[in-house]
Each structure stands twice: as structure tokens, then as C-alpha cells.
Design a protein around this motif. Structure first.
Motif, PDB file in Angstrom:
ATOM      1  N   HIS A 230      36.558  33.361  56.279  1.00  0.00           N
ATOM      2  CA  HIS A 230      36.238  33.402  54.848  1.00  0.00           C
ATOM      3  C   HIS A 230      35.207  32.356  54.434  1.00  0.00           C
ATOM      4  CE1 HIS A 230      39.643  30.541  55.296  1.00  0.00           C
ATOM      5  NE2 HIS A 230      38.956  29.844  54.441  1.00  0.00           N
ATOM      6  N   ARG A 231      34.559  32.666  53.317  1.00  0.00           N
ATOM      7  CA  ARG A 231      33.654  31.696  52.727  1.00  0.00           C
ATOM      8  C   ARG A 231      34.474  30.550  52.122  1.00  0.00           C
ATOM      9  NH1 ARG A 231      28.523  33.723  51.649  1.00  0.00           N
ATOM     10  NH2 ARG A 231      28.392  35.995  51.711  1.00  0.00           N
ATOM     11  N   ILE A 232      33.928  29.353  52.219  1.00  0.00           N
ATOM     12  CA  ILE A 232      34.591  28.223  51.563  1.00  0.00           C
ATOM     13  C   ILE A 232      34.358  28.369  50.063  1.00  0.00           C
ATOM     14  CG2 ILE A 232      34.513  25.727  51.241  1.00  0.00           C
ATOM     15  CD1 ILE A 232      33.485  25.584  54.179  1.00  0.00           C
ATOM     16  N   HIS A 233      35.434  28.386  49.326  1.00  0.00           N
ATOM     17  CA  HIS A 233      35.246  28.474  47.879  1.00  0.00           C
ATOM     18  C   HIS A 233      35.744  27.203  47.209  1.00  0.00           C
ATOM     19  CE1 HIS A 233      39.380  30.409  48.081  1.00  0.00           C
ATOM     20  NE2 HIS A 233      39.560  29.329  47.387  1.00  0.00           N
ATOM     21  N   ASP A 234      35.168  26.935  46.084  1.00  0.00           N
ATOM     22  CA  ASP A 234      35.512  25.707  45.381  1.00  0.00           C
ATOM     23  C   ASP A 234      35.645  26.014  43.889  1.00  0.00           C
ATOM     24  OD1 ASP A 234      35.753  23.254  44.274  1.00  0.00           O
ATOM     25  OD2 ASP A 234      33.875  22.447  45.062  1.00  0.00           O
ATOM     26  N   GLU A 237      33.172  24.787  41.425  1.00  0.00           N
ATOM     27  CA  GLU A 237      31.823  25.352  41.276  1.00  0.00           C
ATOM     28  C   GLU A 237      31.699  26.171  39.996  1.00  0.00           C
ATOM     29  OE1 GLU A 237      30.335  26.271  45.850  1.00  0.00           O
ATOM     30  OE2 GLU A 237      31.435  27.762  44.717  1.00  0.00           O
ATOM     31  N   ILE A 238      32.833  26.695  39.579  1.00  0.00           N
ATOM     32  CA  ILE A 238      32.819  27.584  38.421  1.00  0.00           C
ATOM     33  C   ILE A 238      33.099  26.774  37.160  1.00  0.00           C
ATOM     34  CG2 ILE A 238      33.812  29.713  37.469  1.00  0.00           C
ATOM     35  CD1 ILE A 238      32.551  30.020  40.224  1.00  0.00           C
ATOM     36  N   SER A 260      39.321  36.958  36.718  1.00  0.00           N
ATOM     37  CA  SER A 260      38.536  37.654  37.745  1.00  0.00           C
ATOM     38  C   SER A 260      38.409  36.803  38.997  1.00  0.00           C
ATOM     39  CB  SER A 260      37.135  37.981  37.225  1.00  0.00           C
ATOM     40  OG  SER A 260      37.232  38.956  36.242  1.00  0.00           O
ATOM     41  N   TYR A 261      38.070  35.508  38.796  1.00  0.00           N
ATOM     42  CA  TYR A 261      37.935  34.626  39.969  1.00  0.00           C
ATOM     43  C   TYR A 261      39.278  34.454  40.675  1.00  0.00           C
ATOM     44  CZ  TYR A 261      33.171  33.491  38.680  1.00  0.00           C
ATOM     45  OH  TYR A 261      31.841  33.575  38.398  1.00  0.00           O
ATOM     46  N   TYR A 264      39.877  37.899  42.556  1.00  0.00           N
ATOM     47  CA  TYR A 264      38.957  38.324  43.615  1.00  0.00           C
ATOM     48  C   TYR A 264      38.485  37.206  44.539  1.00  0.00           C
ATOM     49  CZ  TYR A 264      38.881  42.501  40.774  1.00  0.00           C
ATOM     50  OH  TYR A 264      39.256  43.619  40.059  1.00  0.00           O
ATOM     51  N   ALA A 265      38.733  35.950  44.197  1.00  0.00           N
ATOM     52  CA  ALA A 265      38.297  34.870  45.090  1.00  0.00           C
ATOM     53  C   ALA A 265      39.496  34.037  45.544  1.00  0.00           C
ATOM     54  CB  ALA A 265      37.274  33.982  44.393  1.00  0.00           C
ATOM     55  N   PHE A 266      40.184  33.408  44.588  1.00  0.00           N
ATOM     56  CA  PHE A 266      41.201  32.430  44.979  1.00  0.00           C
ATOM     57  C   PHE A 266      42.493  33.077  45.487  1.00  0.00           C
ATOM     58  CE2 PHE A 266      38.848  30.308  41.336  1.00  0.00           C
ATOM     59  CZ  PHE A 266      37.881  29.795  42.187  1.00  0.00           C
ATOM     60  N   TYR A 268      42.621  36.411  46.569  1.00  0.00           N
ATOM     61  CA  TYR A 268      42.154  37.724  47.011  1.00  0.00           C
ATOM     62  C   TYR A 268      43.129  38.417  47.950  1.00  0.00           C
ATOM     63  CZ  TYR A 268      39.542  41.245  49.560  1.00  0.00           C
ATOM     64  OH  TYR A 268      39.162  42.407  50.155  1.00  0.00           O
ATOM     65  N   THR A 271      45.607  40.371  46.099  1.00  0.00           N
ATOM     66  CA  THR A 271      44.994  41.561  45.502  1.00  0.00           C
ATOM     67  C   THR A 271      44.805  42.639  46.560  1.00  0.00           C
ATOM     68  OG1 THR A 271      43.787  40.034  44.094  1.00  0.00           O
ATOM     69  CG2 THR A 271      43.089  42.320  44.030  1.00  0.00           C
ATOM     70  N   LYS A 272      44.322  42.209  47.739  1.00  0.00           N
ATOM     71  CA  LYS A 272      44.067  43.170  48.811  1.00  0.00           C
ATOM     72  C   LYS A 272      45.382  43.759  49.326  1.00  0.00           C
ATOM     73  CE  LYS A 272      42.212  43.345  53.374  1.00  0.00           C
ATOM     74  NZ  LYS A 272      41.891  42.468  54.485  1.00  0.00           N
TER      75      LYS A 272
ATOM     76  N   THR B 101      31.607  30.627  45.742  1.00  0.00           N
ATOM     77  CA  THR B 101      32.745  31.289  45.097  1.00  0.00           C
ATOM     78  C   THR B 101      32.317  32.567  44.393  1.00  0.00           C
ATOM     79  OG1 THR B 101      33.735  29.132  44.762  1.00  0.00           O
ATOM     80  CG2 THR B 101      34.663  30.932  43.485  1.00  0.00           C
ATOM     81  N   LYS B 104      31.593  35.140  47.022  1.00  0.00           N
ATOM     82  CA  LYS B 104      32.860  35.630  47.559  1.00  0.00           C
ATOM     83  C   LYS B 104      33.484  36.648  46.604  1.00  0.00           C
ATOM     84  CE  LYS B 104      37.229  33.905  49.372  1.00  0.00           C
ATOM     85  NZ  LYS B 104      37.943  32.735  49.873  1.00  0.00           N
ATOM     86  N   THR B 105      33.414  36.355  45.303  1.00  0.00           N
ATOM     87  CA  THR B 105      33.974  37.274  44.303  1.00  0.00           C
ATOM     88  C   THR B 105      33.240  38.612  44.337  1.00  0.00           C
ATOM     89  OG1 THR B 105      34.498  35.374  42.937  1.00  0.00           O
ATOM     90  CG2 THR B 105      34.573  37.510  41.860  1.00  0.00           C
ATOM     91  N   ASN B 108      34.217  40.561  47.444  1.00  0.00           N
ATOM     92  CA  ASN B 108      35.584  41.087  47.405  1.00  0.00           C
ATOM     93  C   ASN B 108      35.732  42.235  46.399  1.00  0.00           C
ATOM     94  OD1 ASN B 108      36.361  39.361  49.387  1.00  0.00           O
ATOM     95  ND2 ASN B 108      37.290  37.842  48.043  1.00  0.00           N
ATOM     96  N   LEU B 112      37.018  45.935  47.536  1.00  0.00           N
ATOM     97  CA  LEU B 112      38.130  46.635  46.879  1.00  0.00           C
ATOM     98  C   LEU B 112      37.660  47.950  46.283  1.00  0.00           C
ATOM     99  CD1 LEU B 112      39.829  43.572  45.203  1.00  0.00           C
ATOM    100  CD2 LEU B 112      40.759  44.963  47.036  1.00  0.00           C
TER     101      LEU B 112
END
Lengths: 345, 189
Positions: A230-234, A237-238, A260-261, A264-266, A268, A271-272, B101, B104-105, B108, B112
Motif C-alpha cells: 500500500h501507499r503510505i498515507h498520512d 496531508e489532508i 470519504s477519506y 477509501y483511504a484510512f 479501505y 470498505t473492500k 493519501t 490512494k483515495t 481505491n 471499488l
């Protein structure tokens, strides 16, 4: 003309031989943090990484750096640094570490003398992490566990980034997503059907493919409940700022973005899981595995990712699978799906 | 042997290799897990002008297949109604962002979307089976000489692919001969 010919032969020889030149990967290790809540296991925090490092050096020809040789880690050992190593800190932590990969993780003792290990493999200079879990037994079986994990690490820390924890046997039912269609997709299906696999009509039920060469790369990173690339998310950043100055409409909009974040990101993987659950319960398809295959534009290499749909485990990843045509690459993919890690039976 | 003749051999070898590779991509192939009975209830999916579509359906009807009016009930072809390639560009292509991030969103959400799209298609196939009483979907793509025509059969009871064929269209082929060729291999008769 004679010299031209000699030059061509010499150049070809150089190209061929350069591909076989010996090169050792290098890996640096961080600590493996005890998450058991039981201090009697603290001794493993140093023993585990040192054991992985030793096995990688002796059996897999890695140049290694142990945790004690990384000043930033040892210096801050008593400063709760170990428990706070976050993915977003990896770039800074590895700045002065002269290794291709940085490996760290956690462990937790389980019942029946078992241990759960969570291992992270970070390729320096990238923004991605490979994460996987292994469960094994302590005491006499610990050596076997160390060997298994060292083998997984050495395979992940390679050009092909191979991860495997399950083989796919013929007669399994496969759902395949890929970026080829028409006769090319038929030739891919042909190799799988010839190998005895049953193929779900997923994607094959359309005249045209909807995923192009660029879009398939959105599947390059993949997550399962047991492992992920996975991509490193932070979250930092948002910037979703609000306060007493923000009106109701603005607050609503910010909340929607935050959700949404989160979705779909934190979070995910949750959700999947929900989507796969729908897939399983729909009764329309009872596939065993979801296989995603990404071909490059020239159809000379491909990467493969495989998820076990029944339990949402990531079971296989491999990149850089070569071949002169779609059928040849597919044969190599099937070979990869049906065999263990390099060096195993 | 001179170096010139060596070079000639190398050039000939490279050209031959290129020729072989280009030919292999047009090679015919066929695989069948089960043969269809000629009186099976089928839906034929083909994206062609209606006169060509009719020619294909007539060939199936002549062989005894019970052809359901799926895709044959439209006055327009798929391309007349909407262009799939435009639609996907509008829906999927979002601007790249350097923020991990956000990227990534985006990725994803797209994944989906694809999973859900495939799920919806599977639901539609289920409806085609239960409400239209179709046993098999037959996908056909007809191509001109020097290109590859292809067919695929989906069993709607198992949702599995039962038959695939790539057929390099011959110089003297037409819609009827290609369709007859596919029917012969699908039924094994």
C-alpha cells in the motif's frame, strides 16, 4: 565491416553478462515492538530482528544492518520511539541508513504458545510499504518461523517483489480482471482453461474491456486482511480545517470529505471487505480467487495480484513477469500461481 | 565466412523473429469445457450493423438454436447509443495528485467502482437467466480478412466461460461462414 561485427558481438555479450552480475540487496532492521502487554516477551524485540537479519545474511546473501547499528533507533529506545514508528516517519528515519530496504514490525503472543508477527518492508526512497502477517510457534518452532519470514522478506525485497502464502490449484474458479480484451483476453483465458482452471464470466461477459493500460495500475497496490502492498498515507496531508468561523454548509462539506477519506483511504480494507461480502452473498458468482493482471503497453511484461475471495486474504503478488506475447506471459503467471516462493518446493 | 554474411544472417534472424511474433498474435485457438445442444436457449451479443446482426442470428436460428431477443430487440447498435470510451474517460480519469493519501483515495474509489460494476453485470446476467430464460450468452466479434474474429460462450447456470475461440478470418470468409464455423465448434457437430 569486420570491426562493426565484432563490436555488435561484444556489445551483446556485455548486455547479456551484465544481467547475470552478482548483486546483494541490503536491508536495515528496526525493532519488533512487543504488543503483547506482557513484558516477559520484551527480549524478543531485539532477538527477532537480529535473527531475521542473520538468516537473510547467511542464506539469502543480503548485506544487513542490525537495529543496534542505527543510531537514531538505539538513541531513542528509551524515549518511546519504538512504539511510535509510523509509516509517515519512514522517509526521515531511513534518510541516513545506507540500505535498500528497511524492515520493522510488531509481535503479539497468542494462546497455545503461538506468536503473531506483523512485518513491514519499506523500499527506501519510495512511498509504498509491503506489510504481511505470520503466525508461528515459540520455543523450538521459532527457528522455522524465522526461516519462513526471512524467505518472505528476501522475496519481497527483490526486483519482482514476490509474496506468496498459498498456491492456486487447478479446478479452482477464478475471476480475472485485466487490461486486455477481445482475442488477447481469449488467449489469456485459453492458457488458464488448458491448465484446468474454471473461469468466472467476470469481465469476459463484455465485448470490450473497460480498463485501459493506465487504469489497471490503480490496482497495482492491493490490500488483504493478512497482507498489503500500500501507499503510505498520512492524515496530516489532508487539511480539513473548520472552527467557529465555519458555517453549517461548510461544516457539512468538510464532514463529507472526511468520511470519504476514512472510507477509501484510512479504513479501505473494511470498505473492500463489505464489497467482497456482497459479492459472496449475491449468489451470482462463487469464485475462489480474484486475480488482477496488469500488462504493460507493449505486452512484454505483467504484474499479478491474487486475493482469496472466501477470506479476503492477499495470497500472491509478483511483478515484472516477462514474455514475448500474452500467451507466454500467461504461462509464466500460471507457473507463478502454482509454485511456492523461489527456493522452495 | 565474411562479416557481411554474418550481418545478413543476423538481420534475417531478427526479421524472421518479428514475423513469427506477429503471426503468433493472430494464431487461432479454441477451448471448450462443454458442448452446447443445438436447441439451447441463447442470447447472442454482437456489436455490428443490424443487417450483419440479422445474418448472424439467422445462421443460429437455422441450426435450431432458440435465440432470445436480447440485444436483438434494439433498433440501434451500442455505439449509436453511447461511446463507452468517452464515458470511461469522464468517469475515471481524475487529475493526478502528488499527495499520497489523495492518490490512494482516487485509486481505491476506482477499484471499488470496478468491483461494483462487475457485481452489477453479474446481477444483470442473473436476471437474463431467470426473467428471459436464457441458458447461454454467446459473444461474437466479427473481423475482416487478416484480423482475428472471436467468440465466447458463458453458461448462465454456472456463470462460467464454457467456450472460447480465436479464428483468423480467411480471405474468402463472410459473416455466414464465420458464424457457421463458430456454431460448428460450439456444438461439436
Amino acid at each position: 565491416m569486420k570491426y562493426l561485427f565484432i563490436n555488435i558481438v561484444f556489445s551483446a555479450a556485455v548486455v547479456l553478462l551484465s544481467g547475470t552480475a552478482a548483486y546483494s540487496e541490503s536491508a536495515a532492521f528496526g525493532f519488533f515492538v512487543n504488543e503483547s502487554g506482557n513484558e516477559s516477551f520484551n527480549y524478543l524485540e531485539k532477538i527477532l530482528p537480529n535473527s531475521f537479519a542473520g538468516t537473510l545474511k547467511n542464506r539469502h546473501n543480503f548485506d544487513i544492518i542490525k537495529p543496534a547499528q542505527i543510531p537514531s533507533l538505539t538513541f531513542e529506545e528509551d524515549n518511546n520511539f519504538k512504539t511510535e514508528l509510523r509509516e509517515r516517519d519512514l522517509k526521515n528515519v531511513t534518510d541516513n541508513v545506507s540500505a535498500d530496504y528497511f524492515i520493522y514490525g510488531t509481535f503479539k503472543s497468542l494462546d497455545n504458545n503461538r506468536i503473531l508477527l506483523k512485518v513491514n518492508v519499506y523500499k527506501k526512497g519510495t512511498s509504498s510499504v509491503f506489510y504481511f502477517e505470520e503466525i508461528g510457534y515459540l520455543e523450538t518452532e521459532i527457528f522455522k518461523l524465522v526461516d519462513n519470514i526471512a524467505l518472505q522478506i528476501s522475496s519481497i525485497a527483490s526486483e519482482s517483489a514476490i509474496y506468496k502464502n498459498e498456491k492456486i490449484t487447478p479446478k479452482s474458479k477464478l475471476s480475472i480482471l485485466t487490461n486486455i480484451d477481445g482475442p488477447d483476453l481469449n488467449s489469456l483465458y485459453y492458457e488458464f482453461m488448458k491448465g484446468g482452471y474454471r473461469l468466472s464470466a467476470t469481465q469476459g461477459n463484455s465485448l470490450y474491456g473497460l480498463i485501459d493500460d493506465e487504469q489497471i495500475n490503480r490496482f497495482y497496490h492491493i490490500s488483504g486482511v493478512n497482507a498489503s502492498f500500500h501507499r503510505i498515507h498520512d492524515p496530516k496531508e489532508i487539511e480539513l480545517m473548520y472552527g467557529t468561523w465555519s458555517g453549517a454548509d461548510y461544516y457539512k462539506s468538510i464532514t463529507e470529505q472526511k468520511n470519504s477519506y476514512d472510507k477509501y483511504a484510512f479504513n479501505y480494507i473494511k470498505t473492500k471487505n463489505d464489497v467482497l461480502q456482497k459479492f459472496r452473498e449475491s449468489g451470482t458468482d462463487n469464485s475462489d480467487y480474484l486475480i488482477i493482471i496488469g500488462f504493460d503497453c507493449g505486452r512484454s511484461t505483467a504484474w499479478v495480484r491474487c486475493i482469496n475471495i472466501k477470506n479476503n486474504k492477499l495470497i500472491i503478488t509478483e511483478s515484472g513477469i516477462k514474455g514475448s506475447s500474452v500467451p507466454e506471459i500467461t504461462k509464466n503467471i500460471i507457473s507463478s500461481l502454482t509454485t511456492g516462493l523461489p527456493g522452495t518446493k | 565466412m565474411t562479416s557481411v554474411s554474418h550481418l545478413k544472417k543476423i538481420v534475417i534472424f531478427i526479421l524472421t523473429s518479428i514475423f513469427i511474433v506477429s503471426c503468433s498474435s493472430k494464431k487461432g485457438l479454441i477451448h471448450s469445457s462443454a458442448k452446447l445442444s443445438p436447441n439451447s436457449k441463447i442470447a447472442v451479443i454482437i456489436d455490428s450493423e443490424n443487417n450483419i446482426k440479422n445474418a448472424v442470428l439467422i445462421t443460429f436460428l437455422k441450426q435450431g438454436f432458440r435465440v432470445k431477443a436480447v440485444n436483438a430487440s434494439d433498433l440501434y447498435t451500442m455505439k449509436d447509443v453511447y461511446d463507452i470510451s468517452d464515458l470511461k474517460k469522464l468517469s475515471y480519469n481524475m487529475s493526478d495528485d502528488t499527495v499520497s493519501t489523495v492518490q490512494k483515495t482516487y485509486d481505491n474509489v476506482y477499484k471499488l467502482h470496478v468491483y461494483n460494476f462487475e457485481l452489477n453485470k453479474a446481477e444483470t446476467l442473473k436476471q437474463i437467466r431467470t426473467e428471459w430464460d436464457v441458458e447461454y450468452i454467446v459473444l461474437i466479434d466479427l473481423k475482416n480478412w487478416e484480423k482475428v474474429s472471436w467468440a465466447r460462450v458463458i453458461n448462465l447456470r454456472t456463470f462460467e466461460i464454457d467456450f472460447i475461440e480465436n479464428y483468423p478470418t480467411a480471405y474468402n470468409d463472410n459473416v455466414q461462414t464465420i458464424t457457421e464455423h463458430f456454431i460448428q465448434n460450439i456444438t461439436g457437430k
